[in-house]
Design a protein around this motif. Sequence first.
Motif, mmCIF file in Angstrom:
data_model
loop_
_atom_site.group_PDB
_atom_site.id
_atom_site.type_symbol
_atom_site.label_atom_id
_atom_site.label_comp_id
_atom_site.label_asym_id
_atom_site.label_seq_id
_atom_site.Cartn_x
_atom_site.Cartn_y
_atom_site.Cartn_z
ATOM 1 N N ARG A 135 -7.621 10.171 -12.138
ATOM 2 C CA ARG A 135 -7.422 10.124 -10.686
ATOM 3 C C ARG A 135 -6.093 9.429 -10.380
ATOM 4 N N ILE A 136 -5.355 10.013 -9.460
ATOM 5 C CA ILE A 136 -4.064 9.453 -9.051
ATOM 6 C C ILE A 136 -4.129 9.198 -7.554
ATOM 7 N N ALA A 137 -3.749 7.988 -7.146
ATOM 8 C CA ALA A 137 -3.733 7.655 -5.724
ATOM 9 C C ALA A 137 -2.666 8.508 -5.039
ATOM 10 N N ALA A 138 -3.097 9.306 -4.077
ATOM 11 C CA ALA A 138 -2.193 10.262 -3.442
ATOM 12 C C ALA A 138 -1.284 9.615 -2.412
ATOM 13 N N GLY A 139 -1.833 8.703 -1.625
ATOM 14 C CA GLY A 139 -1.073 8.175 -0.508
ATOM 15 C C GLY A 139 -0.389 6.864 -0.770
ATOM 16 N N GLU A 140 -0.561 6.323 -1.927
ATOM 17 C CA GLU A 140 0.096 5.056 -2.214
ATOM 18 C C GLU A 140 1.513 5.326 -2.682
ATOM 19 N N ALA A 184 11.141 13.094 1.719
ATOM 20 C CA ALA A 184 10.617 12.082 2.644
ATOM 21 C C ALA A 184 9.527 12.659 3.535
ATOM 22 N N VAL A 185 9.710 13.901 3.970
ATOM 23 C CA VAL A 185 8.681 14.551 4.789
ATOM 24 C C VAL A 185 7.398 14.715 3.978
ATOM 25 N N ILE A 186 7.528 15.176 2.739
ATOM 26 C CA ILE A 186 6.350 15.372 1.896
ATOM 27 C C ILE A 186 5.701 14.025 1.562
ATOM 28 N N ALA A 187 6.510 13.022 1.266
ATOM 29 C CA ALA A 187 5.958 11.684 0.987
ATOM 30 C C ALA A 187 5.205 11.161 2.200
ATOM 31 N N SER A 188 5.750 11.366 3.388
ATOM 32 C CA SER A 188 5.074 10.927 4.618
ATOM 33 C C SER A 188 3.741 11.633 4.784
ATOM 34 N N PHE A 189 3.732 12.918 4.470
ATOM 35 C CA PHE A 189 2.480 13.665 4.545
ATOM 36 C C PHE A 189 1.418 13.011 3.670
ATOM 37 N N TRP A 190 1.781 12.696 2.419
ATOM 38 C CA TRP A 190 0.818 12.093 1.503
ATOM 39 C C TRP A 190 0.453 10.678 1.916
ATOM 40 N N MET A 191 1.409 9.929 2.439
ATOM 41 C CA MET A 191 1.140 8.543 2.853
ATOM 42 C C MET A 191 0.140 8.496 4.010
ATOM 43 N N PHE A 192 0.209 9.476 4.895
ATOM 44 C CA PHE A 192 -0.635 9.463 6.087
ATOM 45 C C PHE A 192 -1.788 10.464 6.041
ATOM 46 N N SER A 193 -1.964 11.131 4.915
ATOM 47 C CA SER A 193 -3.059 12.100 4.814
ATOM 48 C C SER A 193 -4.381 11.379 4.575
ATOM 49 N N ALA A 218 3.128 9.608 -3.705
ATOM 50 C CA ALA A 218 3.831 10.007 -2.479
ATOM 51 C C ALA A 218 5.322 9.743 -2.592
ATOM 52 N N ILE A 219 5.678 8.552 -2.964
ATOM 53 C CA ILE A 219 7.091 8.173 -3.014
ATOM 54 C C ILE A 219 7.824 8.868 -4.151
ATOM 55 N N ASP A 220 7.110 9.291 -5.187
ATOM 56 C CA ASP A 220 7.754 9.992 -6.298
ATOM 57 C C ASP A 220 8.419 11.290 -5.850
ATOM 58 N N PHE A 221 8.052 11.804 -4.683
ATOM 59 C CA PHE A 221 8.717 13.013 -4.200
ATOM 60 C C PHE A 221 10.186 12.761 -3.868
ATOM 61 N N LEU A 222 10.558 11.528 -3.577
ATOM 62 C CA LEU A 222 11.959 11.222 -3.280
ATOM 63 C C LEU A 222 12.847 11.347 -4.518
ATOM 64 N N PRO A 223 12.579 10.604 -5.592
ATOM 65 C CA PRO A 223 13.450 10.774 -6.761
ATOM 66 C C PRO A 223 13.326 12.167 -7.389
ATOM 67 N N GLN A 224 12.135 12.756 -7.329
ATOM 68 C CA GLN A 224 11.981 14.100 -7.870
ATOM 69 C C GLN A 224 12.862 15.070 -7.093
ATOM 70 N N SER A 225 12.856 14.975 -5.775
ATOM 71 C CA SER A 225 13.662 15.876 -4.942
ATOM 72 C C SER A 225 15.146 15.721 -5.241
#
Length: 161
Positions: free
Chosen positions: A43-48, A112-121, A52-59
């Motif tokens: 299990r991986i925490a989606a919104g932490e 950042a948009v995708i990370a925000s989605f995961w942070m607030f989902s 979520a934030i990994d989408f920034l360096p990946q992008s």
Amino acid sequence: MMAEQEQTGQVIAYIVRETIVSAAINGVISALFFFAIFGTAWRIAAGEWGYAIDFLPQSAAVALMACMVPGMIARRAQRTGRLAGDNGRPVTVQWLLRTAFVSVLYALLLGAVIASFWMFSIVATLDWPVALLMKIIYGAVLGAWVTRHVLRRMVRGAPLT
């Protein structure tokens, strides 16, 4: 007319081929980084901050790789005369660096948009296979889009010679 159509077809085939290669490479790199960062914990925490934030360096990394590697290969083809530029000259390194910078900025915005989605989902956790698959698909699609966009701007319908 027929030779022009043939050249256009070769340019399109070149861009399609490079786009597919970029998608595959960026999907694999995304998977490798996923395992390096998250391992195989079920299990991986989606919104932490992790997933979520990994989408920034990946992008940023995907955009940079998807711009620079195919761009440098195409630039070399332009310099050797195998691929013409839109004005008959190869693009400059400065043009390629500016394009990479803009690509990374747009990719960071998307990340950042995708990370925000995961942070607030409302999704609290993801099973690692699902999380991995989403990262692979995201890396492949973003890589393909950036590569296609950059190569189209580089050749703008110019022929392969």
